[in-house]
Enzyme design. Structure first.
Site, mmCIF file in Angstrom:
data_model
loop_
_atom_site.group_PDB
_atom_site.id
_atom_site.type_symbol
_atom_site.label_atom_id
_atom_site.label_comp_id
_atom_site.label_asym_id
_atom_site.label_seq_id
_atom_site.Cartn_x
_atom_site.Cartn_y
_atom_site.Cartn_z
ATOM 1 N N GLY A 145 0.717 -1.288 0.082
ATOM 2 C CA GLY A 145 -0.012 -0.065 -0.060
ATOM 3 C C GLY A 145 0.978 1.321 -0.050
ATOM 4 N N SER A 146 1.334 1.575 1.294
ATOM 5 C CA SER A 146 2.463 2.721 1.127
ATOM 6 C C SER A 146 3.579 2.437 0.376
ATOM 7 C CB SER A 146 2.813 3.050 2.820
ATOM 8 O OG SER A 146 1.777 3.296 3.573
ATOM 9 N N GLU A 256 -4.645 14.579 -6.395
ATOM 10 C CA GLU A 256 -5.391 13.609 -5.492
ATOM 11 C C GLU A 256 -5.551 14.062 -4.093
ATOM 12 O OE1 GLU A 256 -4.343 9.673 -5.886
ATOM 13 O OE2 GLU A 256 -5.574 8.647 -4.241
ATOM 14 N N ARG A 282 -31.878 21.224 21.199
ATOM 15 C CA ARG A 282 -31.835 20.527 22.280
ATOM 16 C C ARG A 282 -31.587 21.103 23.650
ATOM 17 N NH1 ARG A 282 -33.335 15.260 23.242
ATOM 18 N NH2 ARG A 282 -31.640 14.493 24.855
ATOM 19 N N GLY A 378 -2.729 7.875 0.129
ATOM 20 C CA GLY A 378 -1.002 8.206 0.995
ATOM 21 C C GLY A 378 -1.652 8.404 2.492
HETATM 22 C C1 LIG Z 1 -11.962 3.000 1.651
HETATM 23 C C2 LIG Z 1 -10.652 2.806 0.845
HETATM 24 C C3 LIG Z 1 -10.321 3.407 -0.295
HETATM 25 C C4 LIG Z 1 -9.268 3.163 -1.196
HETATM 26 N N1 LIG Z 1 -9.348 3.560 -2.621
HETATM 27 C C5 LIG Z 1 -8.024 3.085 -2.881
HETATM 28 C C6 LIG Z 1 -8.179 3.325 -4.693
HETATM 29 O O1 LIG Z 1 -9.007 3.843 -5.192
HETATM 30 N N2 LIG Z 1 -6.986 2.872 -5.268
HETATM 31 C C7 LIG Z 1 -6.006 2.467 -4.720
HETATM 32 O O2 LIG Z 1 -4.800 2.139 -5.424
HETATM 33 N N3 LIG Z 1 -5.811 2.329 -3.340
HETATM 34 C C8 LIG Z 1 -7.044 2.645 -2.516
HETATM 35 N N4 LIG Z 1 -7.011 2.392 -1.206
HETATM 36 C C9 LIG Z 1 -5.921 1.990 -0.525
HETATM 37 C C10 LIG Z 1 -5.008 3.091 0.308
HETATM 38 O O3 LIG Z 1 -4.574 3.953 -0.731
HETATM 39 C C11 LIG Z 1 -4.107 2.050 1.205
HETATM 40 O O4 LIG Z 1 -4.946 1.553 2.235
HETATM 41 C C12 LIG Z 1 -2.939 3.203 1.916
HETATM 42 O O5 LIG Z 1 -2.245 3.743 0.940
HETATM 43 C C13 LIG Z 1 -2.192 2.462 2.874
HETATM 44 O O6 LIG Z 1 -1.776 1.158 2.621
HETATM 45 P P1 LIG Z 1 -2.003 -0.227 3.287
HETATM 46 O O7 LIG Z 1 -3.504 -0.104 3.654
HETATM 47 O O8 LIG Z 1 -1.225 -1.322 2.791
HETATM 48 O O9 LIG Z 1 -1.286 0.105 4.679
HETATM 49 P P2 LIG Z 1 0.286 0.023 5.105
HETATM 50 O O10 LIG Z 1 1.101 0.766 3.757
HETATM 51 O O11 LIG Z 1 0.681 -1.356 5.335
HETATM 52 O O12 LIG Z 1 0.289 1.130 6.295
HETATM 53 C C14 LIG Z 1 0.112 0.416 7.832
HETATM 54 C C15 LIG Z 1 0.592 1.284 8.714
HETATM 55 O O13 LIG Z 1 2.064 1.676 8.569
HETATM 56 C C16 LIG Z 1 2.441 3.326 8.321
HETATM 57 N N5 LIG Z 1 3.559 3.062 7.559
HETATM 58 C C17 LIG Z 1 3.823 2.493 6.380
HETATM 59 N N6 LIG Z 1 5.092 3.012 5.689
HETATM 60 C C18 LIG Z 1 5.451 3.913 6.541
HETATM 61 C C19 LIG Z 1 6.625 4.932 6.677
HETATM 62 N N7 LIG Z 1 7.446 4.783 5.632
HETATM 63 N N8 LIG Z 1 6.778 5.775 7.648
HETATM 64 C C20 LIG Z 1 5.644 5.714 8.546
HETATM 65 N N9 LIG Z 1 4.624 5.118 8.551
HETATM 66 C C21 LIG Z 1 4.407 4.203 7.611
HETATM 67 C C22 LIG Z 1 1.136 3.681 7.440
HETATM 68 O O14 LIG Z 1 1.225 5.112 7.785
HETATM 69 C C23 LIG Z 1 -0.095 3.212 8.357
HETATM 70 O O15 LIG Z 1 -0.198 3.612 9.596
HETATM 71 C C24 LIG Z 1 -8.185 2.577 -0.395
HETATM 72 C C25 LIG Z 1 -8.502 2.170 0.889
HETATM 73 C C26 LIG Z 1 -9.435 2.207 1.562
HETATM 74 C C27 LIG Z 1 -9.615 1.966 2.748
#
Ligand SMILES: Cc1cc2nc3c(=O)[nH]c(=O)nc-3n(C[C@H](O)[C@H](O)[C@H](O)COP(=O)(O)OP(=O)(O)OC[C@H]3O[C@@H](n4cnc5c(N)ncnc54)[C@H](O)[C@@H]3O)c2cc1C
Length: 393
Positions: A145-146, A256, A282, A378
């Site tokens: 994700g990130s 975005e 209220r 992000g």
């Molecule tokens: C409702 C919803 C809609 C979405 N829509 C889209 C979409 O249309 N297209 C798409 O591609 N994605 C989409 N996403 C995905 C979203 O962009 C990701 O969930 C997000 O980027 C985080 O990635 P992850 O869930 O893998 O978390 P992770 O990357 O696993 O992160 C977990 C935690 O670790 C922290 N972390 C990770 N790396 C670091 C770092 N280097 N420094 C400090 N902290 C860090 C994060 O901030 C977070 O708190 C969507 C998500 C949701 C829930």
């Protein structure tokens, strides 16, 4: 330039919008009252907005306004119109629509407009303008994700086509999507330099979708998984240059983040407005809730923070229109205003007492809807990374 009323921050006159933007905003507001607000509860139950709402938006010219006339658009290169559209959706409190429609116009479509070849633009843009094709963007994967460089979806060169295999998750507009901008590794051995962007069509064999996720908020949003099983994507569907996908994402992600920030501050204004109305009605201990000093101070604090956020947001939009809003500035807006949205939702629930915990109340829904804004586009931790890189360089 005219000052516009924006519910809770009218003490700070705005100069962002002209009379033309304001009139456009009034037309959007009318549309929302007729076509969106009355349907939102049903859409929340269905986990998606109706397809019909997309084509109605398209017919009104509210989708993808920046698309040049030769591709069926209005050719409006003034981002303030797009921002006005998001602002009005935010003020309606309908968070699902406030996320899905702008994602199509302001987040997905720019990739096709900026990096698509002539054939791709001719094929997809007119349909996206009319809402006949719904757009999604697929970057996130179950394991990445990130850290997008760690993505595993591959697009292997097979001569005439790329063979795409892998899966994406949490994709906004995913279930209804007709056209998806997908990030995939054309060179799995490389990190960022191995990533390319491709357009994948609903009709391509081997492309399938999961059911909409059961999320804690944004119930009217069809977020789902996408699967690619030996999908043959014609070479002409590559966006820009092979291996340049990561760079394109870095360029497009600033817009975005502004889109998310704009929905955050606009929804915050809606929560505060409905709370002000509530506390004036209220009663407790023979008084209106609004008469307690705690209520008055809480509302004063929230109104101040929202007003400051709104001024910063408006300035970011001006800068973006001039091509001068960099990634760090857009990240500041996204981080601070989505944090603020969660804070405002939480405080507004508290001021509603038990009623604030009910889905029927805007602030109850807002409490659940707001939370994800700090995660997608992000995470806010990644926003702080980007900001710190700029200030420490
Ligand atoms: C409702 C919803 C809609 C979405 N829509 C889209 C979409 O249309 N297209 C798409 O591609 N994605 C989409 N996403 C995905 C979203 O962009 C990701 O969930 C997000 O980027 C985080 O990635 P992850 O869930 O893998 O978390 P992770 O990357 O696993 O992160 C977990 C935690 O670790 C922290 N972390 C990770 N790396 C670091 C770092 N280097 N420094 C400090 N902290 C860090 C994060 O901030 C977070 O708190 C969507 C998500 C949701 C829930």
């Amino acid at each position: 330039m005219v000052a516009t009323e924006n519910q809770t921050t009218e003490l700070i006159p705005r100069s962002l919008y002209s009379e033309e933007h304001v009139q456009f905003g009034e037309a959007v507001e009318q549309f929302i009252q007729l076509e969106i607000t009355p349907n939102n509860a049903e859409w929340e139950k269905n986990h998606m907005v109706s397809r019909e709402s997309w084509t109605k938006l398209g017919q009104q010219g509210f989708l993808a306004m920046q698309v040049p006339e030769e591709y069926g658009g209005l050719g409006i290169n003034d981002f303030r119109f797009n921002m006005m559209f998001i602002e009005k959706l935010g003020h309606s409190g309908c968070a699902g629509p406030a996320v899905g429609y702008p994602l199509h116009s302001d987040i997905v479509l720019p990739y096709i407009l900026h990096y698509g070849n002539e054939k791709t633009k001719q094929k997809y843009l007119p349909k996206m303008v009319l809402g006949e094709y719904i757009g999604a963007i697929a970057l996130t994967e179950p394991g990445a994700g990130s850290d997008l460089q760690g993505m595993r979806t591959s697009a292997i060169d097979k001569g005439d086509y790329y063979l795409v295999n892998g899966s994406k998750t949490f994709i906004t507009n995913g279930y209804l999507s007709d056209v998806v901008v997908v990030a995939a590794k054309t060179n799995p051995q490389l990190g960022a330099k191995g990533i390319s962007m491709l357009v994948i069509d609903k009709d391509m064999k081997g492309f399938s979708k999961g059911k909409p996720f059961d999320k804690i908020g944004l119930h009217a949003q069809d977020t789902c998984e996408l699967f690619f099983d030996n999908v043959e994507v014609p070479k002409e569907n590559l966006l820009g240059q092979e291996g340049s996908g990561f760079g394109y994402m870095m360029t497009e992600l600033a817009q975005e983040r502004l889109v998310v920030a704009q929905s955050a501050v606009s929804l915050s204004e809606a929560y505060l407005k409905s709370t002000i109305e509530y506390v004036k009605e209220r009663m407790a201990f023979g008084k209106k809730i609004a008469e307690f000093q705690n209520t008055r101070y809480k509302l004063a604090e929230l109104a101040t923070e929202i007003a400051m956020g709104r001024v910063f947001m408006d300035r970011c939009v001006e800068l973006h229109n001039e091509g001068k809003c960099d990634a760090a500035t857009a990240s500041m807006a996204k981080y601070k205003l989505t944090d603020l949205q969660c804070k405002v939702a939480d405080e507004c629930v508290q001021l509603h007492g038990g009623y604030g915990y009910m889905w029927e109340y805007l602030v109850g829904r807002g409490y659940a809807d707001a939370r994800v804004q700090r995660i997608y586009a992000g995470t806010n931790e990644i926003m702080k990374e980007l900001i710190s890189r700029k200030i420490l360089k």
